[in-house]
Design a protein around this motif. Structure first.
Motif, mmCIF file in Angstrom:
data_model
loop_
_atom_site.group_PDB
_atom_site.id
_atom_site.type_symbol
_atom_site.label_atom_id
_atom_site.label_comp_id
_atom_site.label_asym_id
_atom_site.label_seq_id
_atom_site.Cartn_x
_atom_site.Cartn_y
_atom_site.Cartn_z
ATOM 1 N N ARG A 195 0.799 -1.170 -0.184
ATOM 2 C CA ARG A 195 -0.247 0.147 0.036
ATOM 3 C C ARG A 195 0.803 1.274 -0.065
ATOM 4 O O ARG A 195 0.343 2.466 -0.291
ATOM 5 N N ILE A 196 2.069 1.279 0.348
ATOM 6 C CA ILE A 196 2.731 2.496 0.604
ATOM 7 C C ILE A 196 4.174 2.288 -0.474
ATOM 8 O O ILE A 196 4.837 1.335 -0.627
ATOM 9 N N GLN A 197 4.400 3.496 -1.079
ATOM 10 C CA GLN A 197 5.451 3.499 -1.899
ATOM 11 C C GLN A 197 6.823 3.086 -1.427
ATOM 12 O O GLN A 197 6.985 3.797 -0.097
ATOM 13 N N CYS A 234 -4.352 8.077 -5.950
ATOM 14 C CA CYS A 234 -3.445 7.672 -4.760
ATOM 15 C C CYS A 234 -3.595 8.811 -3.620
ATOM 16 O O CYS A 234 -3.821 10.125 -3.925
ATOM 17 N N GLU A 235 -3.343 8.434 -2.472
ATOM 18 C CA GLU A 235 -3.071 9.453 -1.318
ATOM 19 C C GLU A 235 -1.743 9.899 -1.649
ATOM 20 O O GLU A 235 -0.756 9.179 -1.468
ATOM 21 N N VAL A 236 -1.431 11.222 -1.472
ATOM 22 C CA VAL A 236 -0.130 11.820 -1.547
ATOM 23 C C VAL A 236 -0.269 12.915 -0.415
ATOM 24 O O VAL A 236 -1.036 13.921 -0.634
ATOM 25 N N ASP A 237 0.562 12.882 0.425
ATOM 26 C CA ASP A 237 0.555 13.631 1.811
ATOM 27 C C ASP A 237 -0.630 13.950 2.319
ATOM 28 O O ASP A 237 -0.773 14.912 2.434
ATOM 29 N N ARG A 240 0.391 6.420 -1.316
ATOM 30 C CA ARG A 240 -0.125 5.315 -0.658
ATOM 31 C C ARG A 240 -1.443 5.105 -1.061
ATOM 32 O O ARG A 240 -2.122 6.023 -1.620
ATOM 33 N N ASN A 241 -1.989 3.885 -0.740
ATOM 34 C CA ASN A 241 -3.424 3.410 -1.049
ATOM 35 C C ASN A 241 -3.848 4.067 -2.355
ATOM 36 O O ASN A 241 -4.888 4.659 -2.340
ATOM 37 N N CYS A 242 -3.310 3.503 -3.410
ATOM 38 C CA CYS A 242 -3.706 3.791 -4.739
ATOM 39 C C CYS A 242 -4.800 2.969 -5.051
ATOM 40 O O CYS A 242 -5.227 2.027 -4.625
ATOM 41 N N ASN A 258 10.494 -2.806 -10.158
ATOM 42 C CA ASN A 258 9.061 -2.639 -9.982
ATOM 43 C C ASN A 258 8.709 -3.563 -8.609
ATOM 44 O O ASN A 258 9.201 -4.583 -8.334
ATOM 45 N N VAL A 259 7.727 -3.052 -7.895
ATOM 46 C CA VAL A 259 7.281 -3.753 -6.654
ATOM 47 C C VAL A 259 5.741 -3.843 -7.061
ATOM 48 O O VAL A 259 5.031 -2.622 -7.049
ATOM 49 N N TYR A 260 5.006 -5.142 -6.935
ATOM 50 C CA TYR A 260 3.851 -5.527 -7.284
ATOM 51 C C TYR A 260 2.970 -4.581 -6.151
ATOM 52 O O TYR A 260 3.156 -4.862 -5.019
ATOM 53 N N MET A 261 2.092 -3.907 -6.397
ATOM 54 C CA MET A 261 1.137 -3.040 -5.589
ATOM 55 C C MET A 261 -0.121 -4.244 -5.161
ATOM 56 O O MET A 261 -0.396 -3.988 -4.058
ATOM 57 N N GLY A 262 -0.553 -4.869 -6.294
ATOM 58 C CA GLY A 262 -1.728 -5.488 -5.888
ATOM 59 C C GLY A 262 -2.512 -5.365 -7.061
ATOM 60 O O GLY A 262 -2.300 -4.958 -8.056
#
Length: 165
Positions: free
Chosen positions: A5-7, A38-41, A107-109, A144-148
């Protein structure tokens, strides 16, 4: 299903993506719209909106993504301006952001799309974090990292709202 969930710290980009497989016959998916937020800040922001900058490739289904040996795939536009992506038996049709946006502190994209499939086609959408905007695929979980991804959807005779969150 969300896995990351978090970059990752120091990473600066992300990508939406989708994948489709055909069972019993070749087919297609049509995509009416696409949005990634996404949530940014602490604030929800639109990162991608619209159908421009979508690339695609075809991979073997067995083994899954066939060692990343990509074949060419042509995305066409319908008269209404929707994207149409062919799906061939024994292969995965995979589409993604051809221009990865820059993002910091994401986060939480969420990825949303309205998709229609032909009979026998199954599809899902998701996302990946990327180390930067231009690095290529260098193996599983390197650049790259799998977000889901979302659940798998199949033909229902019409348009479906598909969401990964």
């Amino acid at each position: 299903m969300h896995y990351n969930r978090i970059q990752p710290r120091g990473w600066t980009s992300l990508s939406h993506w989708g994948e489709a497989i055909a069972i019993g016959t070749d087919g297609f998916i049509e995509m009416k719209d696409l949005k990634m937020t996404c949530e940014v800040d602490g604030q929800r922001q639109t990162i991608v909106s619209g159908l421009s900058n979508v690339g695609a490739g075809r991979y073997l289904i067995d083994p899954w993504y066939g060692g990343d040996n990509q074949g060419a795939i042509t995305i066409t536009k319908t008269p209404e301006g929707y994207l149409k992506i062919p799906v061939k038996q024994g292969h995965i049709s995979h589409w993604w952001s051809s221009k990865r946006p820059r993002i910091i502190n994401g986060r939480n994209c969420r990825v949303e799309s309205t998709i229609k499939a032909s009979p026998g086609v199954y599809f899902s959408i998701g996302g990946d974090w990327w180390i930067d905007q231009s690095s290529g695929w260098a193996g599983d979980m390197v650049n790259n990292v799998y977000m889901g991804r979302s659940s798998w959807f199949d033909y229902n005779g019409g348009w479906q709202e598909v969401v990964f969150q």
